[in-house]
Motif scaffolding. Sequence first.
Motif, PDB file in Angstrom:
ATOM      1  N   LEU A   1      79.596  36.248   4.960  1.00  0.00           N
ATOM      2  CA  LEU A   1      79.629  34.743   5.801  1.00  0.00           C
ATOM      3  C   LEU A   1      80.957  34.115   5.606  1.00  0.00           C
ATOM      4  O   LEU A   1      81.769  33.585   5.499  1.00  0.00           O
ATOM      5  CB  LEU A   1      78.485  34.392   5.011  1.00  0.00           C
ATOM      6  CG  LEU A   1      78.141  32.706   4.866  1.00  0.00           C
ATOM      7  CD1 LEU A   1      76.781  32.152   4.782  1.00  0.00           C
ATOM      8  CD2 LEU A   1      79.072  32.013   4.219  1.00  0.00           C
TER       9      LEU A   1
ATOM     10  N   ASP B   1      66.672  32.411   6.337  1.00  0.00           N
ATOM     11  CA  ASP B   1      68.191  32.536   5.818  1.00  0.00           C
ATOM     12  C   ASP B   1      68.852  31.582   4.640  1.00  0.00           C
ATOM     13  O   ASP B   1      68.414  30.985   3.917  1.00  0.00           O
ATOM     14  CB  ASP B   1      68.499  31.720   6.857  1.00  0.00           C
ATOM     15  CG  ASP B   1      69.113  31.520   8.494  1.00  0.00           C
ATOM     16  OD1 ASP B   1      68.567  32.646   8.695  1.00  0.00           O
ATOM     17  OD2 ASP B   1      68.674  30.546   9.457  1.00  0.00           O
TER      18      ASP B   1
ATOM     19  N   VAL C   1      76.891  35.521  11.504  1.00  0.00           N
ATOM     20  CA  VAL C   1      76.853  34.665  10.446  1.00  0.00           C
ATOM     21  C   VAL C   1      77.306  32.804  11.997  1.00  0.00           C
ATOM     22  O   VAL C   1      77.796  33.002  12.547  1.00  0.00           O
ATOM     23  CB  VAL C   1      77.799  34.517   9.888  1.00  0.00           C
ATOM     24  CG1 VAL C   1      78.303  32.851   9.366  1.00  0.00           C
ATOM     25  CG2 VAL C   1      77.824  35.594   9.194  1.00  0.00           C
ATOM     26  N   ASN C   2      75.815  32.084  11.505  1.00  0.00           N
ATOM     27  CA  ASN C   2      75.734  30.953  12.165  1.00  0.00           C
ATOM     28  C   ASN C   2      76.565  29.935  11.544  1.00  0.00           C
ATOM     29  O   ASN C   2      76.579  29.200  10.722  1.00  0.00           O
ATOM     30  CB  ASN C   2      74.022  30.921  12.148  1.00  0.00           C
ATOM     31  CG  ASN C   2      73.378  31.612  12.659  1.00  0.00           C
ATOM     32  OD1 ASN C   2      73.896  32.719  13.696  1.00  0.00           O
ATOM     33  ND2 ASN C   2      72.955  31.832  12.106  1.00  0.00           N
TER      34      ASN C   2
ATOM     35  N   VAL D   1      80.617  36.113  -1.929  1.00  0.00           N
ATOM     36  CA  VAL D   1      81.018  34.873  -0.821  1.00  0.00           C
ATOM     37  C   VAL D   1      82.700  34.725  -1.395  1.00  0.00           C
ATOM     38  O   VAL D   1      82.927  35.224   0.229  1.00  0.00           O
ATOM     39  CB  VAL D   1      80.700  33.348  -1.223  1.00  0.00           C
ATOM     40  CG1 VAL D   1      80.986  32.616  -0.363  1.00  0.00           C
ATOM     41  CG2 VAL D   1      78.556  32.989  -0.302  1.00  0.00           C
TER      42      VAL D   1
ATOM     43  N   ALA E   1      75.176  40.240   3.469  1.00  0.00           N
ATOM     44  CA  ALA E   1      75.713  38.922   4.315  1.00  0.00           C
ATOM     45  C   ALA E   1      76.476  38.114   3.730  1.00  0.00           C
ATOM     46  O   ALA E   1      76.868  37.225   4.547  1.00  0.00           O
ATOM     47  CB  ALA E   1      73.754  38.419   4.360  1.00  0.00           C
TER      48      ALA E   1
ATOM     49  N   SER F   1      83.949  35.343   7.387  1.00  0.00           N
ATOM     50  CA  SER F   1      83.643  34.619   8.925  1.00  0.00           C
ATOM     51  C   SER F   1      84.203  33.156   8.088  1.00  0.00           C
ATOM     52  O   SER F   1      85.073  32.605   9.404  1.00  0.00           O
ATOM     53  CB  SER F   1      82.812  34.522   9.457  1.00  0.00           C
ATOM     54  OG  SER F   1      82.195  35.626  10.143  1.00  0.00           O
ATOM     55  N   LEU F   2      84.144  32.569   7.941  1.00  0.00           N
ATOM     56  CA  LEU F   2      83.704  31.424   6.955  1.00  0.00           C
ATOM     57  C   LEU F   2      85.435  30.611   6.778  1.00  0.00           C
ATOM     58  O   LEU F   2      86.118  30.003   7.221  1.00  0.00           O
ATOM     59  CB  LEU F   2      82.965  30.161   5.985  1.00  0.00           C
ATOM     60  CG  LEU F   2      83.248  29.363   6.015  1.00  0.00           C
ATOM     61  CD1 LEU F   2      83.542  27.717   7.293  1.00  0.00           C
ATOM     62  CD2 LEU F   2      81.969  27.910   4.993  1.00  0.00           C
TER      63      LEU F   2
ATOM     64  N   ALA G   1      77.475  27.299   7.111  1.00  0.00           N
ATOM     65  CA  ALA G   1      77.217  28.737   7.177  1.00  0.00           C
ATOM     66  C   ALA G   1      75.929  28.738   6.739  1.00  0.00           C
ATOM     67  O   ALA G   1      75.784  28.938   5.800  1.00  0.00           O
ATOM     68  CB  ALA G   1      78.950  29.205   7.426  1.00  0.00           C
ATOM     69  N   SER G   2      75.453  30.013   7.535  1.00  0.00           N
ATOM     70  CA  SER G   2      74.819  30.986   7.631  1.00  0.00           C
ATOM     71  C   SER G   2      74.364  31.791   7.472  1.00  0.00           C
ATOM     72  O   SER G   2      74.830  31.657   8.976  1.00  0.00           O
ATOM     73  CB  SER G   2      72.911  29.673   7.752  1.00  0.00           C
ATOM     74  OG  SER G   2      72.919  29.949   8.779  1.00  0.00           O
ATOM     75  N   ALA G   3      73.409  32.898   7.115  1.00  0.00           N
ATOM     76  CA  ALA G   3      72.904  34.009   7.511  1.00  0.00           C
ATOM     77  C   ALA G   3      72.111  34.842   6.931  1.00  0.00           C
ATOM     78  O   ALA G   3      71.501  34.120   6.256  1.00  0.00           O
ATOM     79  CB  ALA G   3      74.517  35.033   7.011  1.00  0.00           C
TER      80      ALA G   3
ATOM     81  N   ASN H   1      83.027  39.610  12.439  1.00  0.00           N
ATOM     82  CA  ASN H   1      83.350  39.955  10.348  1.00  0.00           C
ATOM     83  C   ASN H   1      83.000  41.980  10.882  1.00  0.00           C
ATOM     84  O   ASN H   1      82.342  42.476  11.451  1.00  0.00           O
ATOM     85  CB  ASN H   1      82.453  39.987   9.290  1.00  0.00           C
ATOM     86  CG  ASN H   1      81.038  40.074  10.348  1.00  0.00           C
ATOM     87  OD1 ASN H   1      80.165  40.464   9.580  1.00  0.00           O
ATOM     88  ND2 ASN H   1      80.410  38.394  10.248  1.00  0.00           N
TER      89      ASN H   1
END
Length: 280
Positions: free
Chosen positions: A91, A131, A48-49, A234, A87, A94-95, A79-81, A42
């Motif tokens: 997220l 997170d 981003v996890n 988001v 952040a 990326s998601l 998805a987490s960050a 991103n």
Amino acid sequence: MKPVFPVEKTIRERTSVRSYEPRALSTKEKDLFHDFIKTLNNPFSVNVNFRLLESSDAWKGEKLGTYGVIKGARDFIGASAPDTDLALEALGYSLEHLVLYAVALGYGTCWLGGTFDRSAFSHAMDLKKGDLFPVITPLGYPADKKRPMESVMRWAAKSDQRKEWKELFFSENFSSPLSKSDAGDFAYALEMTRLAPSAVNKQPWRVVKCQNAFHFYKAKTLKEGKNSVDLQRVDVGIAACHFGLAAAEKNLPGGFKKLPVPNINTSSELIYLFSWVLNS
């Protein structure tokens, strides 16, 4: 990097799928998504996890659930960050890229921010302290027949409606709507931005074209709870993803960057987040 799918076609095909065939993804299919996740990044340099979860990932004897909103899905993406600057926007960015990739391959998805068992999913995500974990999406095969409730939910959320250009895009200030002709080559990227999904379809992004930049703002259109995550941030990240992918597809110049707050008169309901700055 250019998108690996046709941007406009995929964006227009994306819809919130709430009814799925009751079968899980194969190991080969999951590997496909794991491989794509490795390529994701991103523009805000936030880690981003992602985690692919199965509904059978039980916690305290209970399966992962969505309070009846989603039916049939066996797989989900969480998805987490870490809680850092931009952040939530990262997220969302990326998601949404991952969601569009899934849609291009024929899978169903549905952004969920409040209608899932957060405690159970959080446990399955194995989150680190601090997170942010605002959203999930089911991932699976759309059912041939929709439930009556699904049509009601789409109607109630006005899912098929979008705001007009003059409500979202502006020139120099928030008093002057930006025309498509004045947007030039970026009219395509802005139209893809306009089509982005958002929580209860509030479309909280506003964009001001000013000299060599497009400034992205968040418009407060939902009440924020004391301890809740700001899902509208988001949403702006989702919209930025559409803009970024469209710009990359058309080889448009520039990139996202957080600047000092632009000298543009705004109300207290508008918050500057970041800008797309054209290459000089």
